[in-house]
Enzyme design. Structure first.
Site, PDB file in Angstrom:
ATOM      1  N   SER A 155       0.839  -1.196   0.000  1.00 53.93           N
ATOM      2  CA  SER A 155       0.000   0.000   0.000  1.00 53.93           C
ATOM      3  C   SER A 155       0.869   1.238   0.000  1.00 53.93           C
ATOM      4  O   SER A 155       1.992   1.230   0.519  1.00 53.93           O
ATOM      5  CB  SER A 155      -0.893   0.002   1.253  1.00 53.93           C
ATOM      6  OG  SER A 155      -1.486   1.263   1.462  1.00 53.93           O
ATOM      7  N   TYR A 203      -1.394   0.125  10.419  1.00 49.06           N
ATOM      8  CA  TYR A 203      -1.441  -0.301   9.025  1.00 49.06           C
ATOM      9  C   TYR A 203      -0.197   0.151   8.275  1.00 49.06           C
ATOM     10  O   TYR A 203       0.441  -0.635   7.558  1.00 49.06           O
ATOM     11  CB  TYR A 203      -2.703   0.255   8.351  1.00 49.06           C
ATOM     12  CG  TYR A 203      -2.912  -0.243   6.936  1.00 49.06           C
ATOM     13  CD1 TYR A 203      -3.427  -1.509   6.696  1.00 49.06           C
ATOM     14  CD2 TYR A 203      -2.585   0.562   5.845  1.00 49.06           C
ATOM     15  CE1 TYR A 203      -3.621  -1.970   5.403  1.00 49.06           C
ATOM     16  CE2 TYR A 203      -2.782   0.109   4.551  1.00 49.06           C
ATOM     17  CZ  TYR A 203      -3.291  -1.159   4.328  1.00 49.06           C
ATOM     18  OH  TYR A 203      -3.472  -1.606   3.045  1.00 49.06           O
TER      19      TYR A 203
END
Length: 246
Positions: A155, A168
């Site tokens: 990501s 995250y």
């Protein structure tokens, strides 16, 4: 591990005969990749927590003419079960041609100092540590393939500053370091290891992170899935790269 009966489905695509394991396969990008691989003739091993979700995807895979998938209901926080996965697949197939490490969770979007330690640990376990355990369990099987391939989903949160995305962002930054190091270690083998950064995609995780965003403006998981096929093919020459689909 539960396994559907073998079928003689007609599969003549670019992944014909290649055994591909996909984590997070019951929805979103994982499910879309499973269907894209099925259309290309892969023999699928589908991993997710829920049996029902796996069975639904398997029905769709078979409707595309692919053989029934091997279904593996598995919580990726069950590290011992990941360790046993490699042995089970060796008994069934003797090798693994493709690993698609897609599963991941968002966790809490919160100031770092306010994050519950259990939330932090779960995100790190699933997004980072589980992938290390998959490498540890499945690398010997990938080496048994004439052209072992692995693709990890990362990501943009791994790069730069992303306030409130602490667990995250850290987990994805760690994943990129892990995969780059592994890729560097296997440069003289038959393995090709890469990452895909899908960018904004119409998934449940994206909706959770951006609840006011119009999903119609985003790429679909099906748009993303087609980019995984060349990375899973035996003639793929890319190695140690992050393929950005932003």
């Amino acid at each position: 591990m539960t396994e559907a009966e073998t079928s003689n489905g007609s599969c003549n695509g670019r992944l014909r005969g290649r055994i591909a394991l996909i984590t997070g396969a019951s929805r979103g990008i994982g499910a879309a990749v499973a269907k894209a691989f099925a259309r290309e003739g892969a023999q699928l091993v589908l991993v997710s927590r829920t049996v029902g979700g796996l069975e639904e995807i398997d029905d769709e895979v078979q409707a595309l003419g692919a053989p029934p998938a091997t279904l593996v209901p598995l919580d990726l926080q069950s590290f011992e079960a990941i360790d046993q996965l490699g042995a089970s697949l060796f008994e069934r197939f003797g090798k693994l041609d493709v690993l698609i490490a897609n599963a991941g969770i968002l966790g809490a979007l919160s100031p770092t100092g306010h994050i519950d330690p259990k939330v932090w640990q779960r995100v790190i376990d699933i997004n980072l540590t589980a992938n290390y355990r998959l490498i540890r369990s499945l690398e010997p099987l990938l080496r048994q393939s004439e052209a072992g391939r692995a693709v990890f989903v990362t990501s943009g949160a791994a790069q730069g500053v992303r306030p409130y995305w602490g667990p995250y962002a850290v987990s994805k930054a760690g994943l990129e370091a892990l995969v780059r190091n592994w890729a560097g270690e296997v440069t003289k083998t038959n393995l090709k290891i890469n990452m895909v950064d899908p960018g904004g995609t119409r998934t449940a995780m994206r909706a959770l992170a951006y609840p006011t965003e119009d999903p119609a403006l985003l790429k679909t998981p099906e748009d993303i899935a087609e980019h995984f096929v060349p990375l899973a093919m035996a003639d793929c020459s890319r190695h140690g790269e992050i393929i950005s689909l932003k």
